[in-house]
Design an enzyme around this catalytic site. Structure first.
Site, PDB file in Angstrom:
ATOM      1  N   ARG A 211      -2.176   3.185   3.322  1.00 45.21           N
ATOM      2  CA  ARG A 211      -2.509   1.798   2.485  1.00 45.21           C
ATOM      3  C   ARG A 211      -4.301   2.052   2.650  1.00 45.21           C
ATOM      4  NH1 ARG A 211       2.025  -0.317   5.705  1.00 45.21           N
ATOM      5  NH2 ARG A 211       0.943  -0.135   7.543  1.00 45.21           N
ATOM      6  N   PHE A 226       8.549  -2.079  -3.110  1.00 50.40           N
ATOM      7  CA  PHE A 226       8.905  -1.804  -1.907  1.00 50.40           C
ATOM      8  C   PHE A 226       7.947  -2.381  -1.056  1.00 50.40           C
ATOM      9  CE2 PHE A 226      10.608   1.396  -4.533  1.00 50.40           C
ATOM     10  CZ  PHE A 226      11.997   1.177  -4.688  1.00 50.40           C
ATOM     11  N   ASP A 247      10.260  -6.748  -3.673  1.00 48.62           N
ATOM     12  CA  ASP A 247      11.030  -6.210  -2.672  1.00 48.62           C
ATOM     13  C   ASP A 247      12.607  -7.068  -2.829  1.00 48.62           C
ATOM     14  OD1 ASP A 247      10.332  -4.626   0.196  1.00 48.62           O
ATOM     15  OD2 ASP A 247      12.399  -5.811   0.202  1.00 48.62           O
ATOM     16  N   CYS A 335       9.798   9.053   2.363  1.00 40.18           N
ATOM     17  CA  CYS A 335       9.900   9.146   3.727  1.00 40.18           C
ATOM     18  C   CYS A 335      11.211  10.035   4.125  1.00 40.18           C
ATOM     19  CB  CYS A 335       9.638   8.097   4.558  1.00 40.18           C
ATOM     20  SG  CYS A 335      10.759   6.791   3.924  1.00 40.18           S
TER      21      CYS A 335
HETATM   22  N1  SAH Z   1       5.424  -0.548   1.559  1.00 34.65           N
HETATM   23  C1  SAH Z   1       5.952  -1.260   2.948  1.00 34.65           C
HETATM   24  C2  SAH Z   1       7.051  -0.496   3.356  1.00 34.65           C
HETATM   25  C3  SAH Z   1       8.254  -0.262   2.674  1.00 34.65           C
HETATM   26  S1  SAH Z   1       9.801  -0.315   3.515  1.00 34.65           S
HETATM   27  C4  SAH Z   1       4.844  -1.120   3.782  1.00 34.65           C
HETATM   28  O1  SAH Z   1       3.615  -0.700   3.542  1.00 34.65           O
HETATM   29  O2  SAH Z   1       4.559  -1.952   4.901  1.00 34.65           O
HETATM   30  C5  SAH Z   1      10.858  -0.367   2.375  1.00 34.65           C
HETATM   31  C6  SAH Z   1      11.229  -1.802   1.684  1.00 34.65           C
HETATM   32  O3  SAH Z   1      12.173  -1.504   0.601  1.00 34.65           O
HETATM   33  C7  SAH Z   1      12.000  -2.608   2.722  1.00 34.65           C
HETATM   34  O4  SAH Z   1      11.169  -3.689   2.710  1.00 34.65           O
HETATM   35  C8  SAH Z   1      13.354  -2.797   1.914  1.00 34.65           C
HETATM   36  O5  SAH Z   1      13.836  -4.161   2.148  1.00 34.65           O
HETATM   37  C9  SAH Z   1      13.019  -2.633   0.620  1.00 34.65           C
HETATM   38  N2  SAH Z   1      13.916  -2.134  -0.443  1.00 34.65           N
HETATM   39  C10 SAH Z   1      15.072  -1.043  -0.317  1.00 34.65           C
HETATM   40  N3  SAH Z   1      15.650  -1.061  -1.547  1.00 34.65           N
HETATM   41  C11 SAH Z   1      14.922  -1.506  -2.388  1.00 34.65           C
HETATM   42  C12 SAH Z   1      15.125  -1.897  -3.922  1.00 34.65           C
HETATM   43  N4  SAH Z   1      15.992  -1.015  -4.471  1.00 34.65           N
HETATM   44  N5  SAH Z   1      14.525  -2.649  -4.508  1.00 34.65           N
HETATM   45  C13 SAH Z   1      13.500  -3.309  -3.821  1.00 34.65           C
HETATM   46  N6  SAH Z   1      13.158  -3.200  -2.581  1.00 34.65           N
HETATM   47  C14 SAH Z   1      14.037  -2.534  -1.848  1.00 34.65           C
END
Ligand code: SAH
Length: 391
Positions: A211, A226, A247, A335
């Site tokens: 980040r 996401f 999200d 990941c």
């Molecule tokens: N980028 C974030 C962590 C992401 S974790 C950070 O820096 O903290 C992955 C996220 O993707 C989760 O919040 C989950 O709710 C979301 N997610 C999973 N599948 C998804 C989709 N198809 N479209 C949008 N969000 C999704």
């Protein structure tokens, strides 16, 4: 714990070779003899010729029957455990200096297999993911109290892998005050972490350094796909004209909105949507961005889903490249342990060709340093983060 009366488990030649190869796991098929050994105890590893190989946590359920703790003969007792935790903390004092939320103990990466301890300011969240660590949990709690005098210690053992160990899913407070939410700063941005209700232990701490890295490229219009509780979006926000965080989780976005308010940012909006659909619509509507972040959940949890995972990564990256302005930056992550950096680079190259974009690789990154990669345990290198520039 380990001591003079530590029971012995006999391992096969192949089991011994696993240790020689530097791995910490020995599979059940490489256990020659473990009769009468109680589940979850610390055991001595010996081969059929009684040669000593180390000490490990024993599980009578998991395919990973043994998790190596040490190759030393010195008893693996409470003092030994406390030393390991202290060593992990000393390393964090270097690599997570100034951070309030970070991983204090990262399982194999700190030679404490199946133990995770995340620190959120003065609150600690513990995961004990094997029978052995579950047995050591009371000792872990005591050691944390002695070394850190925490305000609160919680467990987030509501994870499916515990079933492989025959352990129940559970979460709750183990010691101290019942603190559910903690506000902690990360890279100068305030985040509220929901320790009991959030995903994982409350936050995705492995992306802390990524980040910060992404912030270097922040400008103009940014899109954080996401976003969860706004991790990348809010880190970029002070340096952008506008940011959109997407999200599917309404709960996560509610916290993202609170995080935005905590920081007083007014240039961020949140969209509850599937990122695949959002990206497609953005392209059709000819919306363009200067920075796009892709941080999806693991698409390949098993090796068998590698092919479909690669298709998923390709589609996402293709759609993201299509909506980037010239000179725009794509921060793209995976990941999935089963997807190597080479695999990811290959699918993105293919996506770039399909999108007719020329792309340079600006940075090749991985998980933050408080999630150490053990050289001889490939499973510990799971996160890939590529920063690319579309010309
Ligand atoms: N980028 C974030 C962590 C992401 S974790 C950070 O820096 O903290 C992955 C996220 O993707 C989760 O919040 C989950 O709710 C979301 N997610 C999973 N599948 C998804 C989709 N198809 N479209 C949008 N969000 C999704």
């Amino acid at each position: 714990m380990g001591g003079v009366d530590t029971p012995a488990v006999v391992i096969t030649q192949r089991g011994a070779e696993r240790i020689l190869s530097g791995h910490l796991w020995i599979y059940r098929t490489d256990v020659a003899e473990a009769s009468g050994v109680e589940p979850g105890v610390v055991v001595r590893l010996v081969d059929r010729r009684k040669r000593f190989w180390g000490q490990a946590l024993y599980s009578d359920k998991s395919q990973i029957a043994l998790r190596l703790l040490t190759r030393e003969k010195r008893p693996f007792n409470r003092a030994f455990l406390a030393e390991r935790i202290q060593a992990a903390a000393a390393f964090r004092a270097q690599v997570a200096k100034g951070a309030y939320a970070y991983r204090l103990v990262a399982s194999e990466g700190d030679l404490l297999p199946s133990l995770i301890i995340d620190r959120y300011a003065d609150c600690f969240v513990v995961q004990t993911l094997s029978q052995g660590m579950e047995r050591l949990k009371p000792a872990v709690v005591e050691i944390l109290q002695e070394q850190f005098q925490p305000r609160s210690i919680l467990e987030r053992n509501d994870v499916a892998v515990r079933a492989l160990e025959g352990l129940p899913e559970q979460k709750g407070f183990l010691a101290g005050e019942a603190v559910q939410e903690v506000v902690a700063e990360e890279n100068g941005v305030k985040f509220c972490f929901d320790l009991l209700g959030g995903q994982k232990t409350g936050g995705f701490l492995d992306q802390r350094e990524n980040r910060a890295a992404a912030r270097l490229y922040a400008r103009g219009r940014a899109l954080d796909c996401f976003t969860y509780t706004g991790g990348f979006a809010l880190t970029l926000a002070p340096h952008c004209e506008s940011v959109v965080g997407v999200d599917t989780s309404a709960e996560a976005l509610a916290l993202a909105r609170r995080n935005q308010e905590l920081n007083g940012f007014t240039n961020v909006e949140w969209k509850e949507a599937n990122c695949f659909d959002y990206l497609k619509a953005a392209d059709q509507e000819k919306r363009r961005f200067d920075v796009v972040v892709l941080d999806p959940p693991a698409f390949a949890r098993q090796k068998s889903s590698l092919e479909s995972a690669l298709r998923g990564y390709k589609e996402l990256n293709l759609r993201a490249l299509k909506i980037l302005n010239a000179g725009g930056v794509l921060v793209t992550c995976s990941c999935s342990f089963h997807v190597s950096e080479a695999d990811l680079l290959e699918v993105i190259a293919s996506a770039a060709l399909d999108a007719r974009r020329t792309v340079t690789v600006v940075e090749r990154r991985t998980q933050s340093r408080d999630h150490p990669i053990l050289l001889t345990v490939p499973e510990t290198h799971y996160l890939k983060c590529l920063i690319l520039r579309a010309l």
